[in-house]
Design an enzyme around this catalytic site. Structure first.
Site, short mmCIF file in Angstrom:
data_model
loop_
_atom_site.label_atom_id
_atom_site.label_comp_id
_atom_site.label_asym_id
_atom_site.label_seq_id
_atom_site.Cartn_x
_atom_site.Cartn_y
_atom_site.Cartn_z
CB CYS A 73 -0.89 -0.01 1.24
SG CYS A 73 -1.90 1.47 1.42
CG HIS A 166 -2.17 -1.73 -9.49
ND1 HIS A 166 -2.94 -0.87 -8.73
CD2 HIS A 166 -1.19 -2.18 -8.66
CE1 HIS A 166 -2.43 -0.79 -7.52
NE2 HIS A 166 -1.39 -1.58 -7.44
CD GLU A 215 -7.19 1.75 -2.87
OE1 GLU A 215 -6.92 0.78 -2.14
OE2 GLU A 215 -6.83 2.92 -2.63
N GLY A 225 -1.55 4.89 -3.88
CA GLY A 225 -0.13 5.09 -4.18
C GLY A 225 0.43 4.04 -5.11
N1 API Z 1 -6.57 -1.98 -2.25
C1 API Z 1 -5.16 -2.36 -2.43
C2 API Z 1 -4.36 -2.05 -1.15
C3 API Z 1 -4.29 -0.55 -0.84
C4 API Z 1 -3.52 0.18 -1.89
C5 API Z 1 -3.65 1.70 -1.91
N2 API Z 1 -4.48 2.31 -0.94
C6 API Z 1 -2.28 2.38 -2.01
O1 API Z 1 -2.11 3.50 -1.51
O2 API Z 1 -1.39 1.77 -2.68
C7 API Z 1 -5.08 -3.86 -2.77
O3 API Z 1 -5.97 -4.63 -2.36
O4 API Z 1 -4.08 -4.25 -3.42
#
Ligand code: API
Length: 290
Positions: A73, A166, A215, A225
């Site tokens: 994250c 992603h 997300e 991020g």
């Molecule tokens: N929802 C993301 C984790 C949080 C990522 C995001 N909040 C960041 O700042 O990178 C996942 O399940 O891979």
């Protein structure tokens, strides 16, 4: 249970330092669902724990609002870096943080009063394409793109793994209604058995992009991020932007740089919102429906 609420460009989490508090008798996924609920909990995009590490200076675990644990994250890493420096859990401005995806390096930018507002994280080298994640489809295009059947439409995007997965789709103009409608269909698409973070980006010029995200496990957030890193890495690979890009997210800007060695550097804010004590077990466990 003592907690700190922190946010980075509006992407907010409940941080629990196991150096300073003990966890209640509940699973971390359930605790994340409970604290994330804005009505019966505290309200956040998820839960992040800070704890000792055997392979880095500190360890971070991140749980989305639905309780699912993520590998990494970006906004959370910047807030963890601020927290551990300001709480003297480390004594240098450059240190390492262990995540489920591996160890990353953090550099806090210390202000004259000793506080931290800006943090840079070396997110490591991204991987691209269907082979970098668990992909169950059969619509690969080139080295990094796949095509999804979304309703009656076909959506082409780039798969990027920056520790977490992603799917980066290019759009003419970012549109929040479109993200709300299409984001969930991408996030839980059958071609992604472990689900995926869905980014929608438009190129403003070779050094600026507009960005929105749906997300995995948290829905629309103000910032992601890892998603910003994945998006810039995908666009650099397609030679649509230069190596230094300002990403305009809903909650503000992130500076992303693709270094000569392929590592992605992410620089942005980290802000403490509140510290408190979470009353447990008075609050009833809840499930946050997304
Ligand atoms: N929802 C993301 C984790 C949080 C990522 C995001 N909040 C960041 O700042 O990178 C996942 O399940 O891979």
């Amino acid at each position: 249970m003592k907690f700190t609420k922190m946010q980075a460009l509006g992407n907010n989490y409940i941080y629990v330092s196991l150096y300073e508090t003990t966890l209640p008798e509940v699973s971390l996924p359930e605790l994340s669902r409970l604290v994330s609920d804005v009505r019966r909990g505290i309200g956040s995009d998820g839960l992040i724990t800070i704890e000792e590490s055997r392979q880095a200076d500190v360890r971070m675990r991140i749980f989305n609002a639905d309780g699912s644990e993520a590998e990494s994250c970006g906004n959370g890493l910047r807030c963890v870096a601020k927290y551990v420096y300001e709480h003297r859990l480390v004594n240098t401005s450059v240190f390492s943080i262990e995540t489920k995806a591996g160890v990353v390096e953090a550099q806090v930018h210390v202000r004259p009063d000793g506080s931290v507002k800006q943090v840079t994280i070396d997110m490591g080298e991204p991987r691209f394409g269907a082979g970098s994640i668990r992909y169950a489809g059969n619509s690969v295009i080139g080295d990094e793109d796949v095509v999804l059947e979304v309703g009656t439409d076909q959506l082409q995007g780039t798969i990027v793994n920056v520790g977490n997965p992603h799917f980066v789709t290019m759009v003419d103009r970012v549109d929040d209604n479109y993200v709300q409608a299409v984001g969930p269909l991408v996030e839980s698409h059958k071609d992604f058995p472990e689900r995926i973070n869905a980014e929608f980006v438009s190129v403003v010029n070779r050094n600026e992009i507009d960005f929105r995200v749906y997300e995995r496990g948290s829905g629309i957030t103000f910032a992601c991020g890892t998603g910003a890193c994945a998006s810039v890495a995908a666009l650099v690979r397609k030679n649509l932007v230069d190596e230094r890009v300002t990403v305009h997210l809903l909650g503000g800007d992130l500076e992303i740089e693709i270094r000569d060695d392929g590592h992605v550097l992410m620089t942005g804010e980290a802000v403490t919102v509140a510290e408190g004590t979470f009353a447990w077990p008075s609050a009833e466990p809840v499930f946050t429906a997304l």
